[in-house]
Design an enzyme around this catalytic site. Structure first.
Site, mmCIF file in Angstrom:
data_model
loop_
_atom_site.group_PDB
_atom_site.id
_atom_site.type_symbol
_atom_site.label_atom_id
_atom_site.label_comp_id
_atom_site.label_asym_id
_atom_site.label_seq_id
_atom_site.Cartn_x
_atom_site.Cartn_y
_atom_site.Cartn_z
ATOM 1 N N ASP A 40 0.862 -1.176 0.000
ATOM 2 C CA ASP A 40 0.000 0.000 0.000
ATOM 3 C C ASP A 40 0.898 1.225 0.000
ATOM 4 O O ASP A 40 2.051 1.156 0.465
ATOM 5 C CB ASP A 40 -0.903 0.004 1.239
ATOM 6 C CG ASP A 40 -2.127 0.897 1.075
ATOM 7 O OD1 ASP A 40 -3.221 0.353 0.802
ATOM 8 O OD2 ASP A 40 -1.999 2.135 1.214
ATOM 9 N N VAL A 67 0.944 2.559 -6.713
ATOM 10 C CA VAL A 67 0.809 2.008 -8.064
ATOM 11 C C VAL A 67 0.914 3.077 -9.146
ATOM 12 O O VAL A 67 0.987 2.752 -10.338
ATOM 13 C CB VAL A 67 -0.513 1.220 -8.228
ATOM 14 C CG1 VAL A 67 -0.562 0.055 -7.250
ATOM 15 C CG2 VAL A 67 -1.727 2.124 -8.091
ATOM 16 N N TYR A 159 -13.534 7.918 -12.183
ATOM 17 C CA TYR A 159 -13.425 6.616 -11.526
ATOM 18 C C TYR A 159 -14.200 5.561 -12.311
ATOM 19 O O TYR A 159 -13.718 4.445 -12.536
ATOM 20 C CB TYR A 159 -13.949 6.746 -10.104
ATOM 21 C CG TYR A 159 -14.061 5.480 -9.318
ATOM 22 C CD1 TYR A 159 -12.948 4.910 -8.692
ATOM 23 C CD2 TYR A 159 -15.300 4.852 -9.142
ATOM 24 C CE1 TYR A 159 -13.062 3.757 -7.940
ATOM 25 C CE2 TYR A 159 -15.419 3.701 -8.392
ATOM 26 C CZ TYR A 159 -14.307 3.148 -7.792
ATOM 27 O OH TYR A 159 -14.428 1.997 -7.044
ATOM 28 N N THR A 194 -16.619 0.056 3.732
ATOM 29 C CA THR A 194 -15.195 0.253 3.998
ATOM 30 C C THR A 194 -15.006 1.604 4.668
ATOM 31 O O THR A 194 -15.964 2.351 4.886
ATOM 32 C CB THR A 194 -14.367 0.210 2.692
ATOM 33 O OG1 THR A 194 -14.713 1.350 1.889
ATOM 34 C CG2 THR A 194 -14.626 -1.075 1.908
#
Length: 263
Positions: A40, A67, A159, A194
């Protein structure tokens, strides 16, 4: 209940694994015997996640990986191979979602670029770096995390476009990688509880009503689907998008309610 043997001896790399879906995936694959590199961009949180797994007797270590940075991705893949001797499974959970501005024409280039760079191009970076090692393993599997946003309109233009792109990348890479013995699949979640929803519990309660199964998803629901697609139970499945959304995209709950009229 999990199968403690499906990933015995497997080397696994999970991106975006510090919390939420990524952390649940790391735990699920570790519980099934995998050795997991928890990556992460938030290294302290990734270390806490890996430490919690080790506390339960599971094999995990943490590594920093953004990333959006090709060098960081390549370093993470190299670390997994050095730590575990191979790489058998890559699960890409990393993503970025910028809230929409009120008017589409006011959407800044930077927000659009950031969402695509992390969510879509970030996956490309990960797949590219991992593929030679996955091919060498003889049992390589890639599982990406898409979204129902890539299938229907739920807002978040950039997104959603990035998640739709992941569906296409899954199919084209599956065709290329099949000859190299690597399967490539996508899990497509609906709303999942989440940390992104912290402080918005009322919104989650409201959204629940549109889900035919009567609840939003939990990270463990997505982790179970990932574990299936990454395992040999899915040995003849590649290039697919497995929708895990409580029936959201199948049943038009609002339309049905409108036809029934007020109760």
């Amino acid at each position: 209940m999990t199968d403690a043997h499906r990933f015995a001896g497997h080397a696994v790399l999970v991106t975006g694994a510090a919390r939420g879906i990524g952390a649940a995936v790391a735990r699920r694959l570790a519980e099934e015997g995998g050795r997991v590199l928890v990556t992460d961009r938030d290294l302290p949180e990734a270390e806490r996640t890996a430490a919690a797994l080790r506390l339960d007797g599971l094999a995990a270590e943490a590594f920093a990986c953004d990333v959006a940075d090709r060098a960081a991705v390549e370093a993470a893949v190299a670390r997994a191979v050095a730590a575990f001797g191979a790489l058998d499974v890559l699960v890409n959970c990393a993503a970025h979602c910028t809230p929409d501005v009120p008017l589409f024409e006011d959407d800044p280039d930077e927000a659009w670029a950031r969402d695509l760079d992390v969510t879509l191009t970030g996956a490309h970076r990960c797949y590219r770096a991992a593929l030679p090692h996955l091919a060498a393993s003889g049992r390589g599997a890639i599982v990406g995390i898409g979204s129902v946003n890539g299938l229907q309109d739920y807002g978040n233009h950039a997104y959603s476009a990035a998640k739709a792109g992941l569906g296409s990348l899954t199919r084209t890479l599956a065709g290329h990688a099949a000859a190299r013995g690597v399967r490539v699949n996508l899990v497509v979640p609906g709303t999942v509880r989440t940390s992104a929803w912290e402080g918005r519990e009322d919104d989650l309660d409201a959204v629940r009503a549109v889900y035919p199964l009567g609840r939003v998803g939990e990270p463990e629901d997505i982790a179970a689907a990932v574990a299936f697609l990454a395992s040999r139970d899915a040995a003849w499945i590649t290039g697919t998008a497995l929708v895990v959304d409580g029936g959201l995209t199948t049943v038009n709950t609002g339309f049905r309610a409108a036809l029934r009229g007020p109760s």
